[in-house]
Design a protein around this motif. Structure first.
Motif, PDB file in Angstrom:
ATOM      1  N   LEU A  12       5.982 -37.476 -17.546  1.00 47.11           N
ATOM      2  CA  LEU A  12       6.208 -35.977 -17.242  1.00 47.11           C
ATOM      3  C   LEU A  12       7.391 -35.785 -16.647  1.00 47.11           C
ATOM      4  O   LEU A  12       7.860 -34.765 -17.008  1.00 47.11           O
ATOM      5  CB  LEU A  12       4.800 -35.886 -16.127  1.00 47.11           C
ATOM      6  N   ALA A  13       8.093 -36.586 -15.665  1.00 48.55           N
ATOM      7  CA  ALA A  13       9.527 -35.992 -15.266  1.00 48.55           C
ATOM      8  C   ALA A  13      10.434 -36.016 -16.145  1.00 48.55           C
ATOM      9  O   ALA A  13      11.315 -35.256 -16.045  1.00 48.55           O
ATOM     10  CB  ALA A  13       9.928 -37.163 -14.203  1.00 48.55           C
ATOM     11  N   GLY A  66       3.058 -31.569 -28.055  1.00 47.50           N
ATOM     12  CA  GLY A  66       2.932 -31.920 -26.633  1.00 47.50           C
ATOM     13  C   GLY A  66       3.188 -33.285 -26.802  1.00 47.50           C
ATOM     14  O   GLY A  66       3.112 -34.299 -27.768  1.00 47.50           O
ATOM     15  N   GLY A 112       8.349 -33.136 -19.077  1.00 46.81           N
ATOM     16  CA  GLY A 112       8.311 -31.639 -18.462  1.00 46.81           C
ATOM     17  C   GLY A 112       9.531 -30.647 -18.670  1.00 46.81           C
ATOM     18  O   GLY A 112      10.408 -30.938 -18.232  1.00 46.81           O
ATOM     19  N   ASP A 113       9.208 -29.431 -18.892  1.00 48.50           N
ATOM     20  CA  ASP A 113      10.260 -28.494 -19.062  1.00 48.50           C
ATOM     21  C   ASP A 113      11.496 -28.907 -19.962  1.00 48.50           C
ATOM     22  O   ASP A 113      12.618 -28.771 -19.529  1.00 48.50           O
ATOM     23  CB  ASP A 113      10.861 -28.341 -17.565  1.00 48.50           C
ATOM     24  N   ASN A 114      11.184 -29.930 -20.832  1.00 54.54           N
ATOM     25  CA  ASN A 114      12.087 -30.313 -21.740  1.00 54.54           C
ATOM     26  C   ASN A 114      11.732 -30.149 -23.316  1.00 54.54           C
ATOM     27  O   ASN A 114      10.699 -29.887 -23.485  1.00 54.54           O
ATOM     28  CB  ASN A 114      12.653 -31.864 -21.441  1.00 54.54           C
TER      29      ASN A 114
END
Length: 235
Positions: free
Chosen positions: A194-195, A180, A198-200
């Motif tokens: 996070l932007a 993480g 996240g989802d990366n």
């Protein structure tokens, strides 16, 4: 009660350590240092510790306060513990370093991977590698414990039973590992936002990650000889 000191208590590792020490029935937190937060009460920075930790952060320059402890944790960047550990050990204080200063037995290899000169190479050999599944008995009596890295812990615990029973090809081990974003520490960097994260998902450190020699060292000790390992971390 064991009098505990923590050097560097404001990062992700430090606050988790704080939580564990605060809940431990045989530990009492006596000192916690932070250069940036010196004077601030711990519970004011971490409200979840209200009612559990009632002291303030101290200036890390006050090493004498650490000498009064029985056990000191270093939750600091690489290279910090090795500058202070000798004085603590000579005072009879036990030390657990959560960074990498004492993990590798080959000092020259450590200096190559971490790009700094080791401040106390003579203490490296006596440090116990703190993987309890392997060194539980040695840890009990150790004065200096080198806490394992995150990837080395996961990879060694996965491979060692297979290595020791001889059911894998030791020349072609592959560790395809994921972490993480918090593993990179508590710092403001664009790739860790996070932007962005996240989802990366991406591989990093492919040409060589500093946890690689630590993993090889542990697997080599388990196998009794060198092993072939491909190690690719992802974030």
């Amino acid at each position: 009660m064991i009098k505990v000191g923590i050097v560097g208590g404001t990062g992700y590792t430090g606050v988790e350590l704080l939580r564990l020490v605060a809940q431990h029935p045989e530990m009492k937190l006596s000192v916690i240092t932070s250069r940036k937060e010196a004077g601030l009460r711990v519970a004011d920075l971490f409200p979840s510790l209200r009612g559990h930790v009632d002291i303030a952060f101290s200036d890390p320059a006050r090493v004498m306060s650490l000498i009064d402890c029985e056990l000191v944790f270093f939750a600091t960047p690489n290279g910090v513990a090795m500058e202070q550990v000798r004085e603590l050990l000579e005072a009879g204080v036990r030390v657990i370093d959560l960074a990498a200063d004492f993990r590798l037995k080959d000092v020259a290899e450590w200096e190559s991977w971490y790009a700094m000169t080791h401040a106390c190479p003579d203490l490296v050999e006596g440090a116990v590698y703190g993987l309890p599944e392997v060194n539980r008995d040695s840890i009990r009596s150790a004065n200096l414990v080198a806490n394992p890295g995150c990837y080395p812990t996961a990879v060694q615990l996965g491979f060692l039973p297979l290595v020791e029973t001889g059911v894998v090809d030791l020349n072609h081990l592959v560790a395809d590992v994921k972490s993480g974003a918090s593993g990179a520490g508590r710092k403001a960097e664009v790739p860790l936002l996070l932007a962005e994260a996240g989802d990366n998902f991406k591989a990093y450190g492919v040409p060589g990650h500093r946890h690689l020699p630590e993993i090889r060292q542990g697997l080599r000790m388990g196998a009794g000889h060198e092993v072939g390992l491909t190690f690719v971390p992802h974030l």
